[in-house]
Scaffold this motif. Structure first.
Motif, PDB file in Angstrom:
ATOM      1  N   LYS A 206      45.475  42.383  38.055  1.00 58.15           N
ATOM      2  CA  LYS A 206      46.085  42.450  39.210  1.00 58.15           C
ATOM      3  C   LYS A 206      47.714  42.485  38.802  1.00 58.15           C
ATOM      4  O   LYS A 206      48.467  43.131  39.335  1.00 58.15           O
ATOM      5  CB  LYS A 206      45.716  41.405  40.109  1.00 58.15           C
TER       6      LYS A 206
ATOM      7  N   ARG B 163      32.246  36.887  40.762  1.00 62.15           N
ATOM      8  CA  ARG B 163      32.566  38.306  40.456  1.00 62.15           C
ATOM      9  C   ARG B 163      31.630  38.718  39.502  1.00 62.15           C
ATOM     10  O   ARG B 163      30.971  39.710  39.564  1.00 62.15           O
ATOM     11  CB  ARG B 163      34.034  38.253  39.620  1.00 62.15           C
TER      12      ARG B 163
ATOM     13  N   THR C   7      51.937  34.942  44.137  1.00 63.74           N
ATOM     14  CA  THR C   7      51.803  35.478  42.676  1.00 63.74           C
ATOM     15  C   THR C   7      52.843  36.751  42.761  1.00 63.74           C
ATOM     16  O   THR C   7      53.267  36.969  41.686  1.00 63.74           O
ATOM     17  CB  THR C   7      50.258  36.103  42.487  1.00 63.74           C
TER      18      THR C   7
ATOM     19  N   GLU D 174      48.526  45.045  28.512  1.00 66.09           N
ATOM     20  CA  GLU D 174      47.439  44.034  29.004  1.00 66.09           C
ATOM     21  C   GLU D 174      46.288  43.967  27.904  1.00 66.09           C
ATOM     22  O   GLU D 174      45.612  44.843  27.497  1.00 66.09           O
ATOM     23  CB  GLU D 174      47.138  44.575  30.243  1.00 66.09           C
TER      24      GLU D 174
ATOM     25  N   TRP E 137      47.292  30.116  43.742  1.00 69.16           N
ATOM     26  CA  TRP E 137      47.769  30.186  45.080  1.00 69.16           C
ATOM     27  C   TRP E 137      47.600  31.277  45.774  1.00 69.16           C
ATOM     28  O   TRP E 137      46.605  32.112  45.188  1.00 69.16           O
ATOM     29  CB  TRP E 137      49.187  29.780  45.251  1.00 69.16           C
ATOM     30  N   ASP E 138      48.260  32.070  46.916  1.00 71.98           N
ATOM     31  CA  ASP E 138      47.904  33.106  47.508  1.00 71.98           C
ATOM     32  C   ASP E 138      48.393  34.159  47.005  1.00 71.98           C
ATOM     33  O   ASP E 138      49.430  33.915  45.807  1.00 71.98           O
ATOM     34  CB  ASP E 138      48.128  32.868  49.009  1.00 71.98           C
ATOM     35  N   TYR E 139      47.941  35.297  47.224  1.00 74.72           N
ATOM     36  CA  TYR E 139      48.439  36.625  46.535  1.00 74.72           C
ATOM     37  C   TYR E 139      50.346  36.734  46.700  1.00 74.72           C
ATOM     38  O   TYR E 139      50.800  37.198  45.784  1.00 74.72           O
ATOM     39  CB  TYR E 139      47.694  37.872  47.266  1.00 74.72           C
TER      40      TYR E 139
ATOM     41  N   GLY F 260      43.856  33.738  30.704  1.00 73.32           N
ATOM     42  CA  GLY F 260      42.115  33.392  30.654  1.00 73.32           C
ATOM     43  C   GLY F 260      41.187  34.437  31.237  1.00 73.32           C
ATOM     44  O   GLY F 260      41.820  35.235  32.110  1.00 73.32           O
TER      45      GLY F 260
ATOM     46  N   ARG G  68      35.551  31.786  40.048  1.00 73.15           N
ATOM     47  CA  ARG G  68      35.780  33.341  40.175  1.00 73.15           C
ATOM     48  C   ARG G  68      34.922  33.999  39.365  1.00 73.15           C
ATOM     49  O   ARG G  68      34.128  35.018  39.814  1.00 73.15           O
ATOM     50  CB  ARG G  68      37.007  33.602  39.640  1.00 73.15           C
TER      51      ARG G  68
ATOM     52  N   ALA H 255      39.389  35.689  34.354  1.00 67.08           N
ATOM     53  CA  ALA H 255      39.375  35.854  35.881  1.00 67.08           C
ATOM     54  C   ALA H 255      40.678  35.092  36.235  1.00 67.08           C
ATOM     55  O   ALA H 255      40.958  34.409  37.120  1.00 67.08           O
ATOM     56  CB  ALA H 255      38.200  35.085  36.261  1.00 67.08           C
ATOM     57  N   SER H 256      41.783  35.087  35.238  1.00 69.09           N
ATOM     58  CA  SER H 256      43.018  34.684  35.785  1.00 69.09           C
ATOM     59  C   SER H 256      44.069  35.521  36.486  1.00 69.09           C
ATOM     60  O   SER H 256      44.879  35.086  37.037  1.00 69.09           O
ATOM     61  CB  SER H 256      43.676  34.095  34.484  1.00 69.09           C
ATOM     62  N   GLY H 257      43.499  36.911  36.832  1.00 65.57           N
ATOM     63  CA  GLY H 257      44.297  37.668  37.336  1.00 65.57           C
ATOM     64  C   GLY H 257      45.162  38.588  36.760  1.00 65.57           C
ATOM     65  O   GLY H 257      46.174  39.088  37.133  1.00 65.57           O
ATOM     66  N   LYS H 258      44.713  38.897  35.254  1.00 67.87           N
ATOM     67  CA  LYS H 258      45.678  39.696  34.307  1.00 67.87           C
ATOM     68  C   LYS H 258      45.725  41.032  34.849  1.00 67.87           C
ATOM     69  O   LYS H 258      46.952  41.557  35.026  1.00 67.87           O
ATOM     70  CB  LYS H 258      45.168  39.697  33.090  1.00 67.87           C
TER      71      LYS H 258
HETATM   72  N1  LIG Z   1      46.668  35.305  43.902  1.00 65.39           N
HETATM   73  C1  LIG Z   1      45.095  35.305  43.736  1.00 65.39           C
HETATM   74  N2  LIG Z   1      44.412  34.354  44.645  1.00 65.39           N
HETATM   75  C2  LIG Z   1      42.963  34.459  45.023  1.00 65.39           C
HETATM   76  N3  LIG Z   1      42.501  35.228  43.905  1.00 65.39           N
HETATM   77  C3  LIG Z   1      42.957  35.967  42.932  1.00 65.39           C
HETATM   78  C4  LIG Z   1      44.565  35.887  42.989  1.00 65.39           C
HETATM   79  N4  LIG Z   1      44.742  36.697  41.969  1.00 65.39           N
HETATM   80  C5  LIG Z   1      43.512  37.348  41.482  1.00 65.39           C
HETATM   81  N5  LIG Z   1      42.604  36.629  42.075  1.00 65.39           N
HETATM   82  C6  LIG Z   1      41.230  36.927  41.642  1.00 65.39           C
HETATM   83  O1  LIG Z   1      40.964  36.467  40.402  1.00 65.39           O
HETATM   84  C7  LIG Z   1      39.685  37.412  40.031  1.00 65.39           C
HETATM   85  C8  LIG Z   1      40.187  38.044  38.564  1.00 65.39           C
HETATM   86  O2  LIG Z   1      41.155  38.921  38.621  1.00 65.39           O
HETATM   87  P1  LIG Z   1      41.505  40.099  37.524  1.00 65.39           P
HETATM   88  O3  LIG Z   1      40.143  40.672  37.568  1.00 65.39           O
HETATM   89  O4  LIG Z   1      42.760  40.693  37.666  1.00 65.39           O
HETATM   90  O5  LIG Z   1      41.187  39.039  36.473  1.00 65.39           O
HETATM   91  P2  LIG Z   1      41.228  39.357  34.833  1.00 65.39           P
HETATM   92  O6  LIG Z   1      42.327  38.127  34.221  1.00 65.39           O
HETATM   93  O7  LIG Z   1      41.784  40.639  34.631  1.00 65.39           O
HETATM   94  O8  LIG Z   1      40.090  39.070  34.469  1.00 65.39           O
HETATM   95  P3  LIG Z   1      39.266  39.410  33.170  1.00 65.39           P
HETATM   96  O9  LIG Z   1      39.870  39.523  31.917  1.00 65.39           O
HETATM   97  O10 LIG Z   1      38.006  38.388  33.208  1.00 65.39           O
HETATM   98  O11 LIG Z   1      38.617  40.899  33.903  1.00 65.39           O
HETATM   99  C9  LIG Z   1      39.634  38.550  41.048  1.00 65.39           C
HETATM  100  O12 LIG Z   1      38.340  38.223  41.590  1.00 65.39           O
HETATM  101  C10 LIG Z   1      40.807  38.527  41.629  1.00 65.39           C
HETATM  102  O13 LIG Z   1      40.631  38.927  43.149  1.00 65.39           O
END
Ligand SMILES: Nc1ncnc2c1ncn2[C@@H]1O[C@H](COP(=O)(O)OP(=O)(O)OP(=O)(O)O)[C@@H](O)[C@H]1O
Ligand SMILES: CC(C)(COP(=O)(O)OP(=O)(O)OC[C@H]1O[C@@H](n2cnc3c(N)ncnc32)[C@H](O)[C@@H]1O)[C@@H](O)C(=O)NCCC(=O)NCCS
Length: 518
Positions: free
Chosen positions: A323, A455, A493, A422, A488-490, A316, A451, A318-321
């Motif tokens: 990262k 963001r 993940t 991705e 949860w925390d980085y 989804g 988020r 801002a799910s952190g893809k």
């Molecule tokens: N484990 C984590 N704990 C807290 N925040 C996190 C964690 N992993 C990612 N985030 C935060 O979630 C947000 C979204 O991360 P990211 O940009 O990687 O998402 P995305 O899924 O690629 O988003 P989009 O597709 O919307 O661009 C960022 O602000 C990032 O710092």
């Protein structure tokens, strides 16, 4: 490995040793308590504490891969009249003491050809002790009720259900929460469908005692049939759901129904204290432990070349893809970011760019002749038909470009083992057919909204609106082989990513070894 065993337990003090030696033979184990003839028949609740202890102790010796089920039905019968009737066929009998006659009788009753494995013959073997103390609620009732979610039955559930079965002599009613009631739980997307949970409960209950009637019903509210059924005598709860049991009685009083005797069991603790898992044994913990594992097998994709192994990474907003893609890249994957590919195919001279201009007109171009996203955006957002038209142009072009890049990689001197593709729209665009498997990121809606607001500097309603346009977590999960969550925390993940990466690396090495040995 034989799948199901029967352990005849005569000495609970040896349980740990016994389970450790059995675990290599079977993955599911019925436990038959060899109670001394002198103690039968006794009211079944007197065995409650011993059975609870047995389950609770087992977790320090074997993990939940060995599914234990302590038989209750035989405790209701006179010693000599006991014949075991079990739902599943038994492959092998184990005994923790030298009782060849008993074991031979069981082998013939259960039609087992393999000889019994006698684990150890201890001197000073003590008889299993029933609870004589008046401290235990020893009442038995015709109609007992309990409720729960029962996602992947764990030891706390087994104790809870067993204590209820021991106190029932006719009918046990079990209310099982539907999806409407489980939304607030940890990782609700990973909870098994209610039909599957009900089927697993029925099997467990029939396994431990097939002499009772089980009415297992889905419930959409916390009180289920207790609100209306006059034929109920006792409710079994735990220390944490005691208040729910009391509330049931308040509702019954208001509905002029008899009050239920309340029996509460203690909470079984998990001894984990990492700030992520719950401190009690729980289904939430089981679901957390599924993160970074392969929770469903990949579909066969014989049409895809074996190397590189392609993982579609999605999730989804801002799910952190991104990262996660970075983490997998750091561990050795070659990452193709489809968002960046989309930017490339928008460049002037690309067939995609021409098609977009043909459809939307010259007015979406900037002064430099490039597509100006700030002009194109308002034409498609809020206009589903135009968005669909744009996607119908862009998605196939991205796919062509991705395939071109994959062909270049395959033709190179160092073909990467793993490519991570991705793509936020992977599932919407149907690109999972280009991948050997799909790995996905999920976060709870509230976290995603928080988020997006932070963001993208959007209001709550704008953030909710963005989220509503996404594929739901439930749909993502149903099409994914590995799930991660960044709620949860980085560090956690990262641990999930490492777990999945190690699993995949091992599998790919194994596959390589097999193909080179052919
Ligand atoms: N484990 C984590 N704990 C807290 N925040 C996190 C964690 N992993 C990612 N985030 C935060 O979630 C947000 C979204 O991360 P990211 O940009 O990687 O998402 P995305 O899924 O690629 O988003 P989009 O597709 O919307 O661009 C960022 O602000 C990032 O710092
Ligand atoms: C609303 C209910 C049913 C929802 O159940 P919940 O989602 O908590 O179910 P879950 O599967 O997690 O647990 C089921 C039962 O096992 C107990 N349990 C869970 N883990 C443990 C553990 N580690 N140790 C001991 N007991 C445990 C729970 O406390 C609960 O009583 C429940 O919380 C409740 O309020 N029960 C009391 C009222 C009731 O029984 N209603 C239904 C009548 S049909």
């Amino acid at each position: 490995m034989a799948s199901t065993g029967l352990l005849v337990v005569s000495n609970i003090k040896q349980l740990g040793q016994s389970l450790r030696s059995i675990e290599k033979y079977v993955n599911s184990l019925y436990i038959h308590l060899n109670v001394p003839a002198s103690t039968l028949p006794t009211p079944p609740p007197v065995w409650g504490r011993l059975i609870s202890q047995l389950y609770a102790d087992s977790s320090s010796y074997v993990d939940n891969k060995l599914d234990l089920r302590v038989l209750v039905a035989p405790l209701r019968q006179q010693h000599d009249a006991r014949t075991l009737k079990l739902r599943k066929p038994i492959d092998i009998i184990f005994s923790d003491a030298h009782h060849p006659e008993l074991c031979d009788r069981l082998r013939s009753e259960l039609n087992i050809s393999k000889p019994t494995i006698f684990l150890q013959d201890t001197k000073g073997c003590t008889d299993l002790q029933a609870d004589s103390g008046k401290s235990v609620n020893q009442k038995v009732f015709p109609n007992v009720v309990l409720g729960g979610t029962f996602d992947r039955i764990h030891i706390g559930h087994k104790i809870f259900l067993t204590q209820a079965v021991l106190r029932t002599c006719k009918r046990l009613v079990v209310g099982v929460t539907t999806a409407a009631m489980t939304k607030g739980k940890v990782l609700p997307e990973l909870i098994l469908p209610v039909e599957e949970r009900i089927a697993q409960l029925r099997e467990f209950l029939l396994d431990i005692d097939n002499t009772l009637q089980y009415d297992i019903v889905p419930i959409d509210d916390p009180f289920g049939p207790t609100q209306h059924d006059p034929e109920m005598d006792m409710i079994v709860v735990s220390a944490e759901t005691l208040r729910g049991g009391q509330k049931v009685n308040e509702i019954r009083a208001a509905n002029q129904l008899c009050q239920l005797d309340i029996f509460a069991i203690d909470i079984v603790e998990s001894n984990v204290n990492d700030g992520i898992h719950e401190s009690k044994v729980s289904s939430s913990n089981t679901r957390i432990d599924l993160l970074g594992t392969r929770w469903q097998q990949p579909l066969a994709r014989p049409e895809l070349p074996r190397r590189p192994y392609i993982i579609g990474l999605t999730g989804g907003i801002a799910s952190g893809k991104s990262k996660m893609a970075e983490r997998l890249g750091n561990m050795g994957a070659h990452v193709i970011d489809c968002d960046k590919v989309a930017h490339d195919v928008y460049e002037p001279g690309q067939p995609c760019c021409e098609k977009i201009v043909q459809h939307f007109g010259q007015e979406i171009l900037g002064s430099d002749g490039r597509i100006d996203r700030t002009k194109l955006g308002p034409r498609v957002f809020g206009n589903p038909q135009e968005l669909q038209a744009l996607n119908a142009i862009v998605w196939p072009e991205i796919r062509v470009e991705v395939n071109r890049r994959l062909a270049v990689l395959r033709a190179g001197a160092h073909v990467p083992k793993v490519v991570v593709l991705e793509a936020a729209v992977l599932l919407k665009a149907g690109w999972e057919t280009n991948c050997h498997e799909v790995w996905s990121m999920i976060v709870p809606a509230e976290e995603a909204i928080k988020r997006i607001m932070e963001r993208n500097k959007l209001s709550e309603s704008e953030a909710k609106n963005r989220l509503a346009q996404q594929v739901s977590n439930v749909d993502i999960v149903s099409k994914s082989q590995v799930i991660f969550s960044s709620q949860w925390d980085y560090d956690f993940t990262q641990r999930q990513a490492e777990r999945a990466w190690q699993m995949l690396t091992k599998e790919l090495e194994q596959a390589e070894r097999m193909s080179s040995s052919l």
